[in-house]
Design a protein around this motif. Sequence first.
Motif, PDB file in Angstrom:
ATOM      1  N   VAL A 121     -54.981 -35.218 -36.845  1.00 16.22           N
ATOM      2  CA  VAL A 121     -53.634 -35.583 -36.425  1.00 16.22           C
ATOM      3  C   VAL A 121     -53.551 -35.787 -34.912  1.00 16.22           C
ATOM      4  CG1 VAL A 121     -51.232 -34.793 -36.343  1.00 16.22           C
ATOM      5  CG2 VAL A 121     -52.565 -34.496 -38.423  1.00 16.22           C
ATOM      6  N   ALA A 122     -54.269 -34.976 -34.138  1.00 20.22           N
ATOM      7  CA  ALA A 122     -54.257 -35.153 -32.681  1.00 20.22           C
ATOM      8  C   ALA A 122     -54.834 -36.513 -32.290  1.00 20.22           C
ATOM      9  CB  ALA A 122     -55.033 -34.024 -32.001  1.00 20.22           C
ATOM     10  N   ALA A 123     -55.888 -36.938 -32.970  1.00 20.53           N
ATOM     11  CA  ALA A 123     -56.484 -38.252 -32.697  1.00 20.53           C
ATOM     12  C   ALA A 123     -55.500 -39.358 -33.063  1.00 20.53           C
ATOM     13  CB  ALA A 123     -57.792 -38.411 -33.471  1.00 20.53           C
ATOM     14  N   LEU A 124     -54.818 -39.210 -34.201  1.00 25.53           N
ATOM     15  CA  LEU A 124     -53.824 -40.200 -34.607  1.00 25.53           C
ATOM     16  C   LEU A 124     -52.679 -40.262 -33.605  1.00 25.53           C
ATOM     17  CD1 LEU A 124     -52.663 -42.266 -36.620  1.00 25.53           C
ATOM     18  CD2 LEU A 124     -51.651 -40.325 -37.854  1.00 25.53           C
ATOM     19  N   ALA A 125     -52.170 -39.107 -33.190  1.00 30.53           N
ATOM     20  CA  ALA A 125     -51.064 -39.079 -32.227  1.00 30.53           C
ATOM     21  C   ALA A 125     -51.465 -39.767 -30.928  1.00 30.53           C
ATOM     22  CB  ALA A 125     -50.629 -37.643 -31.956  1.00 30.53           C
ATOM     23  N   ASN A 126     -52.678 -39.521 -30.458  1.00 29.38           N
ATOM     24  CA  ASN A 126     -53.142 -40.159 -29.233  1.00 29.38           C
ATOM     25  C   ASN A 126     -53.265 -41.670 -29.424  1.00 29.38           C
ATOM     26  OD1 ASN A 126     -54.012 -39.968 -26.496  1.00 29.38           O
ATOM     27  ND2 ASN A 126     -56.130 -40.180 -27.178  1.00 29.38           N
ATOM     28  N   ALA A 127     -53.813 -42.088 -30.558  1.00 26.00           N
ATOM     29  CA  ALA A 127     -53.947 -43.523 -30.833  1.00 26.00           C
ATOM     30  C   ALA A 127     -52.576 -44.187 -30.908  1.00 26.00           C
ATOM     31  CB  ALA A 127     -54.721 -43.738 -32.137  1.00 26.00           C
ATOM     32  N   LEU A 128     -51.626 -43.564 -31.597  1.00 23.09           N
ATOM     33  CA  LEU A 128     -50.287 -44.153 -31.714  1.00 23.09           C
ATOM     34  C   LEU A 128     -49.604 -44.256 -30.354  1.00 23.09           C
ATOM     35  CD1 LEU A 128     -48.987 -42.436 -34.972  1.00 23.09           C
ATOM     36  CD2 LEU A 128     -49.829 -44.778 -34.686  1.00 23.09           C
ATOM     37  N   GLY A 129     -49.743 -43.237 -29.528  1.00 27.89           N
ATOM     38  CA  GLY A 129     -49.150 -43.285 -28.197  1.00 27.89           C
ATOM     39  C   GLY A 129     -49.734 -44.395 -27.347  1.00 27.89           C
ATOM     40  N   ARG A 130     -51.049 -44.553 -27.430  1.00 31.98           N
ATOM     41  CA  ARG A 130     -51.701 -45.602 -26.646  1.00 31.98           C
ATOM     42  C   ARG A 130     -51.377 -46.994 -27.189  1.00 31.98           C
ATOM     43  NH1 ARG A 130     -57.147 -44.194 -23.863  1.00 31.98           N
ATOM     44  NH2 ARG A 130     -56.855 -42.014 -23.284  1.00 31.98           N
ATOM     45  N   VAL A 136     -48.312 -52.656 -28.921  1.00 34.61           N
ATOM     46  CA  VAL A 136     -48.818 -53.041 -30.233  1.00 34.61           C
ATOM     47  C   VAL A 136     -47.900 -52.410 -31.278  1.00 34.61           C
ATOM     48  CG1 VAL A 136     -50.742 -52.859 -31.865  1.00 34.61           C
ATOM     49  CG2 VAL A 136     -51.200 -53.225 -29.426  1.00 34.61           C
ATOM     50  N   ASP A 137     -47.248 -53.253 -32.090  1.00 35.42           N
ATOM     51  CA  ASP A 137     -46.383 -52.748 -33.149  1.00 35.42           C
ATOM     52  C   ASP A 137     -47.241 -52.236 -34.300  1.00 35.42           C
ATOM     53  OD1 ASP A 137     -43.972 -53.309 -31.876  1.00 35.42           O
ATOM     54  OD2 ASP A 137     -43.974 -55.377 -32.609  1.00 35.42           O
ATOM     55  N   ILE A 138     -46.852 -51.090 -34.840  1.00 34.14           N
ATOM     56  CA  ILE A 138     -47.603 -50.453 -35.908  1.00 34.14           C
ATOM     57  C   ILE A 138     -46.759 -50.496 -37.173  1.00 34.14           C
ATOM     58  CG2 ILE A 138     -48.719 -48.318 -36.638  1.00 34.14           C
ATOM     59  CD1 ILE A 138     -48.480 -47.875 -33.330  1.00 34.14           C
ATOM     60  N   ALA A 139     -47.303 -51.117 -38.223  1.00 37.35           N
ATOM     61  CA  ALA A 139     -46.582 -51.234 -39.486  1.00 37.35           C
ATOM     62  C   ALA A 139     -46.756 -49.999 -40.351  1.00 37.35           C
ATOM     63  CB  ALA A 139     -47.057 -52.473 -40.248  1.00 37.35           C
ATOM     64  N   ALA A 160     -56.106 -53.763 -30.671  1.00 42.74           N
ATOM     65  CA  ALA A 160     -55.886 -52.454 -31.278  1.00 42.74           C
ATOM     66  C   ALA A 160     -57.199 -51.702 -31.482  1.00 42.74           C
ATOM     67  CB  ALA A 160     -55.137 -52.606 -32.600  1.00 42.74           C
ATOM     68  N   VAL A 161     -58.268 -52.418 -31.833  1.00 39.96           N
ATOM     69  CA  VAL A 161     -59.575 -51.767 -31.977  1.00 39.96           C
ATOM     70  C   VAL A 161     -59.980 -51.136 -30.649  1.00 39.96           C
ATOM     71  CG1 VAL A 161     -62.048 -52.169 -32.302  1.00 39.96           C
ATOM     72  CG2 VAL A 161     -60.417 -53.142 -33.899  1.00 39.96           C
ATOM     73  N   ARG A 162     -59.861 -51.878 -29.560  1.00 36.27           N
ATOM     74  CA  ARG A 162     -60.220 -51.352 -28.241  1.00 36.27           C
ATOM     75  C   ARG A 162     -59.353 -50.148 -27.863  1.00 36.27           C
ATOM     76  NH1 ARG A 162     -60.906 -56.927 -27.486  1.00 36.27           N
ATOM     77  NH2 ARG A 162     -58.783 -57.222 -26.731  1.00 36.27           N
ATOM     78  N   VAL A 163     -58.069 -50.228 -28.168  1.00 35.11           N
ATOM     79  CA  VAL A 163     -57.149 -49.132 -27.836  1.00 35.11           C
ATOM     80  C   VAL A 163     -57.500 -47.886 -28.637  1.00 35.11           C
ATOM     81  CG1 VAL A 163     -54.738 -48.367 -27.958  1.00 35.11           C
ATOM     82  CG2 VAL A 163     -55.280 -50.653 -27.088  1.00 35.11           C
ATOM     83  N   VAL A 164     -57.753 -48.039 -29.925  1.00 32.10           N
ATOM     84  CA  VAL A 164     -58.092 -46.881 -30.765  1.00 32.10           C
ATOM     85  C   VAL A 164     -59.429 -46.283 -30.332  1.00 32.10           C
ATOM     86  CG1 VAL A 164     -58.656 -46.131 -33.120  1.00 32.10           C
ATOM     87  CG2 VAL A 164     -56.653 -47.588 -32.711  1.00 32.10           C
TER      88      VAL A 164
END
Length: 176
Positions: A121-130, A136-139, A160-164
Amino acid sequence: MSLAAETREAVRARPFLRDALRAGLVNHSAAATWLAERAGLDGDSDAIAAALRRFREDLPAYETDPRAASVTMRSGVGVVDDASDGDGNRAGESLLLRVGDAAVVDGGDRTAILATGDVDVAALANALGRLAAADVDIAAAGVAGDALVCVVSRRDGANAVRVVEAALDAVPVDEN
């Protein structure tokens, strides 16, 4: 409740401010004025600033850790509202993510960014914030087991790949 306790509560309700305090990036006087206005703290801004300084001393330092994960892009996915055929699956389609009756499935005009490995979840939260900071809109997004999925528009896929990938290289560690 004391002003110090109210200040701590106001900071906890605003994770960005907590992170900035942990990183030592906060102008305490400006943050105190902002909290007095936005959080409705009833007190002198100097007293709120002092409470912020004391709270900062109790917080763990801001640190990040890299995560070992493989990031791939999968084009041609969509988000559907009725993902069930009665048995919990859609016939002939691979489900990448499911929440209730909604799912990310093959056959659409979006792109899924899939990270597998050391994700949580911490990795997801960081990815979503970035991703949000990169406009980048997230569906759809989610994490389960060793898989993390973020669904974006096709044109945002490569970015998005680079950001994640960057997000997984520096996931904040919260020791508290």
